[in-house]
Design a protein around this motif. Structure first.
Motif, PDB file in Angstrom:
ATOM      1  N   THR A   1     -54.835  19.987  37.023  1.00  0.00           N
ATOM      2  CA  THR A   1     -53.847  20.601  36.126  1.00  0.00           C
ATOM      3  C   THR A   1     -54.269  21.986  35.659  1.00  0.00           C
ATOM      4  O   THR A   1     -53.516  22.940  35.746  1.00  0.00           O
ATOM      5  CB  THR A   1     -53.639  19.710  34.884  1.00  0.00           C
ATOM      6  OG1 THR A   1     -53.200  18.433  35.318  1.00  0.00           O
ATOM      7  CG2 THR A   1     -52.615  20.294  33.954  1.00  0.00           C
ATOM      8  N   LEU A   2     -55.475  22.079  35.144  1.00  0.00           N
ATOM      9  CA  LEU A   2     -55.911  23.325  34.524  1.00  0.00           C
ATOM     10  C   LEU A   2     -56.604  24.266  35.496  1.00  0.00           C
ATOM     11  O   LEU A   2     -56.533  25.478  35.347  1.00  0.00           O
ATOM     12  CB  LEU A   2     -56.825  23.018  33.339  1.00  0.00           C
ATOM     13  CG  LEU A   2     -56.208  22.105  32.272  1.00  0.00           C
ATOM     14  CD1 LEU A   2     -57.232  21.769  31.202  1.00  0.00           C
ATOM     15  CD2 LEU A   2     -54.975  22.734  31.664  1.00  0.00           C
ATOM     16  N   GLY A   3     -57.275  23.695  36.483  1.00  0.00           N
ATOM     17  CA  GLY A   3     -58.035  24.536  37.398  1.00  0.00           C
ATOM     18  C   GLY A   3     -57.209  25.126  38.521  1.00  0.00           C
ATOM     19  O   GLY A   3     -57.459  26.225  38.986  1.00  0.00           O
ATOM     20  N   TYR A   4     -56.202  24.387  38.979  1.00  0.00           N
ATOM     21  CA  TYR A   4     -55.441  24.840  40.132  1.00  0.00           C
ATOM     22  C   TYR A   4     -53.956  25.031  39.842  1.00  0.00           C
ATOM     23  O   TYR A   4     -53.204  25.388  40.722  1.00  0.00           O
ATOM     24  CB  TYR A   4     -55.607  23.856  41.290  1.00  0.00           C
ATOM     25  CG  TYR A   4     -57.011  23.807  41.788  1.00  0.00           C
ATOM     26  CD1 TYR A   4     -57.529  24.846  42.553  1.00  0.00           C
ATOM     27  CD2 TYR A   4     -57.841  22.742  41.472  1.00  0.00           C
ATOM     28  CE1 TYR A   4     -58.836  24.815  43.006  1.00  0.00           C
ATOM     29  CE2 TYR A   4     -59.147  22.700  41.921  1.00  0.00           C
ATOM     30  CZ  TYR A   4     -59.633  23.736  42.688  1.00  0.00           C
ATOM     31  OH  TYR A   4     -60.923  23.696  43.126  1.00  0.00           O
ATOM     32  N   ASN A   5     -53.525  24.733  38.608  1.00  0.00           N
ATOM     33  CA  ASN A   5     -52.138  24.926  38.203  1.00  0.00           C
ATOM     34  C   ASN A   5     -51.165  24.254  39.176  1.00  0.00           C
ATOM     35  O   ASN A   5     -50.280  24.884  39.739  1.00  0.00           O
ATOM     36  CB  ASN A   5     -51.817  26.412  38.069  1.00  0.00           C
ATOM     37  CG  ASN A   5     -50.551  26.636  37.260  1.00  0.00           C
ATOM     38  OD1 ASN A   5     -50.133  25.778  36.487  1.00  0.00           O
ATOM     39  ND2 ASN A   5     -49.944  27.788  37.446  1.00  0.00           N
ATOM     40  N   VAL A   6     -51.367  22.955  39.385  1.00  0.00           N
ATOM     41  CA  VAL A   6     -50.497  22.193  40.276  1.00  0.00           C
ATOM     42  C   VAL A   6     -49.304  21.647  39.502  1.00  0.00           C
ATOM     43  O   VAL A   6     -49.301  21.627  38.276  1.00  0.00           O
ATOM     44  CB  VAL A   6     -51.276  21.038  40.948  1.00  0.00           C
ATOM     45  CG1 VAL A   6     -52.366  21.574  41.836  1.00  0.00           C
ATOM     46  CG2 VAL A   6     -51.829  20.079  39.930  1.00  0.00           C
ATOM     47  N   ASP A   7     -48.291  21.180  40.221  1.00  0.00           N
ATOM     48  CA  ASP A   7     -47.094  20.689  39.547  1.00  0.00           C
ATOM     49  C   ASP A   7     -47.286  19.259  39.045  1.00  0.00           C
ATOM     50  O   ASP A   7     -48.280  18.603  39.320  1.00  0.00           O
ATOM     51  CB  ASP A   7     -45.865  20.800  40.442  1.00  0.00           C
ATOM     52  CG  ASP A   7     -45.965  19.960  41.698  1.00  0.00           C
ATOM     53  OD1 ASP A   7     -46.935  19.213  41.846  1.00  0.00           O
ATOM     54  OD2 ASP A   7     -45.039  20.054  42.522  1.00  0.00           O
ATOM     55  N   GLN A   8     -46.288  18.794  38.309  1.00  0.00           N
ATOM     56  CA  GLN A   8     -46.350  17.506  37.632  1.00  0.00           C
ATOM     57  C   GLN A   8     -46.514  16.350  38.611  1.00  0.00           C
ATOM     58  O   GLN A   8     -47.241  15.394  38.345  1.00  0.00           O
ATOM     59  CB  GLN A   8     -45.069  17.337  36.817  1.00  0.00           C
ATOM     60  CG  GLN A   8     -45.074  16.203  35.852  1.00  0.00           C
ATOM     61  CD  GLN A   8     -43.847  16.228  34.954  1.00  0.00           C
ATOM     62  OE1 GLN A   8     -43.141  17.220  34.894  1.00  0.00           O
ATOM     63  NE2 GLN A   8     -43.610  15.154  34.263  1.00  0.00           N
ATOM     64  N   SER A   9     -45.876  16.413  39.755  1.00  0.00           N
ATOM     65  CA  SER A   9     -45.981  15.315  40.712  1.00  0.00           C
ATOM     66  C   SER A   9     -47.395  15.207  41.287  1.00  0.00           C
ATOM     67  O   SER A   9     -47.892  14.112  41.535  1.00  0.00           O
ATOM     68  CB  SER A   9     -44.965  15.481  41.836  1.00  0.00           C
ATOM     69  OG  SER A   9     -45.199  16.673  42.546  1.00  0.00           O
ATOM     70  N   THR A  10     -48.052  16.316  41.472  1.00  0.00           N
ATOM     71  CA  THR A  10     -49.422  16.289  41.980  1.00  0.00           C
ATOM     72  C   THR A  10     -50.379  15.712  40.951  1.00  0.00           C
ATOM     73  O   THR A  10     -51.297  14.989  41.303  1.00  0.00           O
ATOM     74  CB  THR A  10     -49.863  17.705  42.398  1.00  0.00           C
ATOM     75  OG1 THR A  10     -48.914  18.220  43.326  1.00  0.00           O
ATOM     76  CG2 THR A  10     -51.235  17.691  43.033  1.00  0.00           C
ATOM     77  N   VAL A  11     -50.159  16.004  39.677  1.00  0.00           N
ATOM     78  CA  VAL A  11     -50.990  15.451  38.603  1.00  0.00           C
ATOM     79  C   VAL A  11     -50.943  13.924  38.636  1.00  0.00           C
ATOM     80  O   VAL A  11     -51.959  13.242  38.615  1.00  0.00           O
ATOM     81  CB  VAL A  11     -50.518  15.966  37.225  1.00  0.00           C
ATOM     82  CG1 VAL A  11     -51.170  15.193  36.097  1.00  0.00           C
ATOM     83  CG2 VAL A  11     -50.809  17.437  37.085  1.00  0.00           C
ATOM     84  N   GLY A  12     -49.743  13.383  38.715  1.00  0.00           N
ATOM     85  CA  GLY A  12     -49.587  11.933  38.765  1.00  0.00           C
ATOM     86  C   GLY A  12     -50.184  11.334  40.019  1.00  0.00           C
ATOM     87  O   GLY A  12     -50.811  10.268  39.974  1.00  0.00           O
TER      88      GLY A  12
END
Length: 118
Positions: free
Chosen positions: A75-86
């Motif tokens: 989330t914080l290091g690569y600024n990925v989207d919400q679906s990738t976080v989950g």
């Protein structure tokens, strides 16, 4: 102690993975950073509770730290989207729960240690 007829660690890790699934499906209208922070915090809290309920503590604590850390890095290091976080949370929790399950036992001496009391 059992939760829904299952070992508490399995239930807690499943709840954390389900939260990751809800986030990955975009059911919430949170930003990726907020969703990631919530998923990481819940993973860490549920992981700490699960670690307190097992012996030795190290495998479950490792699972919680890696799951929360992976979500925060994503989330914080690569600024990925919400679906990738989950997806990161669900995949890490599922894999580590399966790998560490054989290394831990319930901390209560009266808790079942395996299928059919084996």
């Amino acid at each position: 102690m059992k939760i829904f007829g299952r070992e508490p660690v399995i239930v807690l890790n499943t709840l954390s993975a389900l939260l990751g699934l809800i986030v990955s499906l975009g059911i919430t209208s949170l930003s990726a950073e907020t969703a990631g922070a919530i998923v990481a915090a819940v993973s860490a809290i549920l992981g700490a509770i699960a670690a307190a309920m097992t012996r030795p503590v190290a495998p479950q604590a490792f699972t919680a730290v890696v799951a929360a850390g992976a979500v925060l890095i994503g989330t914080l290091g690569y600024n990925v989207d919400q679906s990738t976080v989950g997806a990161i949370n669900t995949a890490v929790l599922a894999a580590l729960t399966l790998l560490t399950r054989v290394q831990v036992t319930p901390s209560s001496p009266s808790a079942p240690t395996g299928p059919a009391g084996v």
